[in-house]
Motif scaffolding. Structure first.
Motif, PDB file in Angstrom:
ATOM      1  N   VAL A 168      19.055   3.216   1.533  1.00 48.69           N
ATOM      2  CA  VAL A 168      19.098   1.754   1.556  1.00 48.69           C
ATOM      3  C   VAL A 168      18.437   1.312   0.249  1.00 48.69           C
ATOM      4  CG1 VAL A 168      18.217  -0.338   2.662  1.00 48.69           C
ATOM      5  CG2 VAL A 168      18.937   1.619   4.069  1.00 48.69           C
ATOM      6  N   ILE A 169      19.170   0.588  -0.585  1.00 49.03           N
ATOM      7  CA  ILE A 169      18.643   0.152  -1.875  1.00 49.03           C
ATOM      8  C   ILE A 169      18.539  -1.367  -1.876  1.00 49.03           C
ATOM      9  CG2 ILE A 169      19.058   0.071  -4.369  1.00 49.03           C
ATOM     10  CD1 ILE A 169      20.434   2.822  -4.054  1.00 49.03           C
ATOM     11  N   PHE A 170      17.397  -1.869  -2.361  1.00 46.06           N
ATOM     12  CA  PHE A 170      17.189  -3.311  -2.441  1.00 46.06           C
ATOM     13  C   PHE A 170      16.250  -3.612  -3.598  1.00 46.06           C
ATOM     14  CE2 PHE A 170      13.589  -1.824  -0.140  1.00 46.06           C
ATOM     15  CZ  PHE A 170      12.559  -2.725  -0.382  1.00 46.06           C
ATOM     16  N   LYS A 171      16.157  -4.879  -3.953  1.00 47.02           N
ATOM     17  CA  LYS A 171      15.256  -5.312  -5.019  1.00 47.02           C
ATOM     18  C   LYS A 171      14.005  -5.919  -4.400  1.00 47.02           C
ATOM     19  CE  LYS A 171      18.098  -5.770  -9.022  1.00 47.02           C
ATOM     20  NZ  LYS A 171      17.798  -4.514  -9.631  1.00 47.02           N
ATOM     21  N   ALA A 172      12.840  -5.469  -4.875  1.00 47.29           N
ATOM     22  CA  ALA A 172      11.570  -6.044  -4.443  1.00 47.29           C
ATOM     23  C   ALA A 172      11.410  -7.415  -5.087  1.00 47.29           C
ATOM     24  CB  ALA A 172      10.419  -5.123  -4.844  1.00 47.29           C
ATOM     25  N   LYS A 173      10.420  -8.167  -4.639  1.00 49.60           N
ATOM     26  CA  LYS A 173      10.184  -9.509  -5.176  1.00 49.60           C
ATOM     27  C   LYS A 173       9.881  -9.500  -6.671  1.00 49.60           C
ATOM     28  CE  LYS A 173       8.450 -11.413  -0.850  1.00 49.60           C
ATOM     29  NZ  LYS A 173       7.245 -11.907  -0.147  1.00 49.60           N
ATOM     30  N   ASN A 174       9.408  -8.372  -7.185  1.00 55.07           N
ATOM     31  CA  ASN A 174       9.128  -8.269  -8.625  1.00 55.07           C
ATOM     32  C   ASN A 174      10.340  -7.801  -9.425  1.00 55.07           C
ATOM     33  OD1 ASN A 174       9.302  -5.562  -8.017  1.00 55.07           O
ATOM     34  ND2 ASN A 174       7.228  -5.052  -8.649  1.00 55.07           N
ATOM     35  N   VAL A 201       2.865   3.616   9.129  1.00 57.14           N
ATOM     36  CA  VAL A 201       3.427   3.184   7.851  1.00 57.14           C
ATOM     37  C   VAL A 201       2.339   3.213   6.787  1.00 57.14           C
ATOM     38  CG1 VAL A 201       4.514   1.270   6.618  1.00 57.14           C
ATOM     39  CG2 VAL A 201       5.009   1.625   9.027  1.00 57.14           C
ATOM     40  N   THR A 202       2.695   3.668   5.592  1.00 57.68           N
ATOM     41  CA  THR A 202       1.786   3.561   4.459  1.00 57.68           C
ATOM     42  C   THR A 202       2.582   3.237   3.204  1.00 57.68           C
ATOM     43  OG1 THR A 202      -0.042   4.598   3.284  1.00 57.68           O
ATOM     44  CG2 THR A 202       1.818   6.014   3.825  1.00 57.68           C
ATOM     45  N   LEU A 203       1.964   2.445   2.351  1.00 58.71           N
ATOM     46  CA  LEU A 203       2.580   2.052   1.093  1.00 58.71           C
ATOM     47  C   LEU A 203       1.498   2.077   0.023  1.00 58.71           C
ATOM     48  CD1 LEU A 203       5.236   0.982  -0.189  1.00 58.71           C
ATOM     49  CD2 LEU A 203       4.440  -1.323   0.356  1.00 58.71           C
ATOM     50  N   HIS A 204       1.823   2.634  -1.118  1.00 62.05           N
ATOM     51  CA  HIS A 204       0.852   2.705  -2.212  1.00 62.05           C
ATOM     52  C   HIS A 204       0.338   1.301  -2.529  1.00 62.05           C
ATOM     53  CE1 HIS A 204      -0.951   3.468  -6.103  1.00 62.05           C
ATOM     54  NE2 HIS A 204      -0.920   4.755  -5.782  1.00 62.05           N
ATOM     55  N   PRO A 205      -0.971   1.148  -2.730  1.00 61.01           N
ATOM     56  CA  PRO A 205      -1.543  -0.183  -2.987  1.00 61.01           C
ATOM     57  C   PRO A 205      -0.907  -0.938  -4.148  1.00 61.01           C
ATOM     58  CG  PRO A 205      -3.290   1.418  -2.640  1.00 61.01           C
ATOM     59  CD  PRO A 205      -1.989   2.185  -2.663  1.00 61.01           C
ATOM     60  N   ASP A 206      -0.418  -0.231  -5.157  1.00 57.50           N
ATOM     61  CA  ASP A 206       0.209  -0.886  -6.311  1.00 57.50           C
ATOM     62  C   ASP A 206       1.521  -1.582  -5.961  1.00 57.50           C
ATOM     63  OD1 ASP A 206      -1.887   0.116  -7.807  1.00 57.50           O
ATOM     64  OD2 ASP A 206      -0.685   1.704  -8.761  1.00 57.50           O
ATOM     65  N   ILE A 221       8.222  -4.864  -0.016  1.00 59.98           N
ATOM     66  CA  ILE A 221       8.650  -3.492   0.288  1.00 59.98           C
ATOM     67  C   ILE A 221       8.242  -3.107   1.708  1.00 59.98           C
ATOM     68  CG2 ILE A 221       8.436  -1.064  -0.351  1.00 59.98           C
ATOM     69  CD1 ILE A 221       7.954  -2.053  -3.257  1.00 59.98           C
ATOM     70  N   GLY A 222       7.014  -3.429   2.088  1.00 57.57           N
ATOM     71  CA  GLY A 222       6.541  -3.096   3.430  1.00 57.57           C
ATOM     72  C   GLY A 222       7.390  -3.729   4.508  1.00 57.57           C
ATOM     73  N   GLN A 223       7.773  -4.971   4.302  1.00 62.60           N
ATOM     74  CA  GLN A 223       8.608  -5.659   5.283  1.00 62.60           C
ATOM     75  C   GLN A 223       9.966  -4.983   5.417  1.00 62.60           C
ATOM     76  OE1 GLN A 223       8.840  -9.935   5.052  1.00 62.60           O
ATOM     77  NE2 GLN A 223      10.711  -9.992   6.249  1.00 62.60           N
ATOM     78  N   LYS A 224      10.602  -4.679   4.300  1.00 60.74           N
ATOM     79  CA  LYS A 224      11.909  -4.015   4.350  1.00 60.74           C
ATOM     80  C   LYS A 224      11.788  -2.635   4.989  1.00 60.74           C
ATOM     81  CE  LYS A 224      16.310  -3.674   3.398  1.00 60.74           C
ATOM     82  NZ  LYS A 224      17.308  -4.503   4.056  1.00 60.74           N
ATOM     83  N   LEU A 225      10.737  -1.910   4.641  1.00 62.46           N
ATOM     84  CA  LEU A 225      10.510  -0.583   5.219  1.00 62.46           C
ATOM     85  C   LEU A 225      10.366  -0.676   6.737  1.00 62.46           C
ATOM     86  CD1 LEU A 225       9.956   2.447   4.899  1.00 62.46           C
ATOM     87  CD2 LEU A 225       7.575   1.879   4.400  1.00 62.46           C
ATOM     88  N   MET A 226       9.580  -1.634   7.199  1.00 60.16           N
ATOM     89  CA  MET A 226       9.402  -1.815   8.640  1.00 60.16           C
ATOM     90  C   MET A 226      10.720  -2.195   9.314  1.00 60.16           C
ATOM     91  SD  MET A 226       6.328  -1.290   9.896  1.00 60.16           S
ATOM     92  CE  MET A 226       6.354  -2.294  11.383  1.00 60.16           C
ATOM     93  N   GLU A 227      11.506  -3.051   8.681  1.00 59.13           N
ATOM     94  CA  GLU A 227      12.793  -3.451   9.266  1.00 59.13           C
ATOM     95  C   GLU A 227      13.714  -2.250   9.427  1.00 59.13           C
ATOM     96  OE1 GLU A 227      14.003  -6.510   6.552  1.00 59.13           O
ATOM     97  OE2 GLU A 227      12.723  -8.024   7.502  1.00 59.13           O
ATOM     98  N   VAL A 228      13.797  -1.401   8.401  1.00 62.58           N
ATOM     99  CA  VAL A 228      14.648  -0.204   8.474  1.00 62.58           C
ATOM    100  C   VAL A 228      14.116   0.747   9.542  1.00 62.58           C
ATOM    101  CG1 VAL A 228      15.488   1.822   7.196  1.00 62.58           C
ATOM    102  CG2 VAL A 228      15.442  -0.422   6.080  1.00 62.58           C
TER     103      VAL A 228
END
Length: 182
Positions: free
Chosen positions: A6-12, A104-109, A115-122
């Protein structure tokens, strides 16, 4: 269970990929977890405990989850680098097999840019397809306000509190909050 890319663009504006990890990425996942656990008080394991895990045990875990109808692992990639990881599984004992938990874990950077929201949705979309699952649950430290805001945004509601469940490396004590989707 296996999740294709699943590919998407982050807010940045960065391109992000979410998918099940491949066997040859086992060491990359371990390295990422060592790094993240060193920078986040909310990871239950320590860098030392992740360093003790073997690539072979990770590969077995990956395979077991891919062959299961009630477990899934997902990795998050940015420019070929693993920046996050999550998993969900059903409980195996007879009295809880209608429930599934996740982590769930996501690098602090890479936090705060969607990204966390999309990851949780998937992850949740996959877990809803688990055989026999009626309840999906998530434990979170009450001190982890950023995560709590995300879970609330995703429709989770409080299910229970375990007081003083965690002592963080700083000595700070945190209650455990169990949340479930509405």
């Amino acid at each position: 269970m296996n999740q294709s890319s699943v590919i998407f663009k982050a807010k940045n504006g960065q391109e992000i990929e979410i998918r099940s990890p491949y066997e040859n990425e086992a060491q990359l996942v371990l390295d990422m977890m060592v790094d993240v656990s060193a920078h986040s008080p909310y990871i239950l394991s320590t860098p030392e405990s992740f360093k003790q895990k073997t690539v072979e045990s990770q590969i077995k875990w990956f395979k077991d989850c891919q062959e299961s109808d009630a477990s899934i692992l997902l990795a998050v990639f940015n420019n070929g680098r693993i920046i996050g990881f999550c998993g969900g599984h059903s409980y195996k004992d007879i009295k809880r097999r209608h429930r599934a938990g996740l982590g769930v874990t996501l690098h602090p950077d890479f936090r705060g840019i969607g990204i966390g929201q999309k990851l949780m949705e998937v992850l949740l979309d996959n877990m809803k397809r688990f055989t026999g699952i009626q309840i999906i649950e998530l434990d979170v430290m009450l001190n982890n306000q950023q995560a709590l805001r995300l879970y609330e945004k995703l429709g989770f509601k409080k299910a229970g509190i375990f007081p003083k469940a965690f002592i963080l490396p700083s000595g700070e004590v945190s209650d455990n909050l169990t949340v479930v989707p509405s």
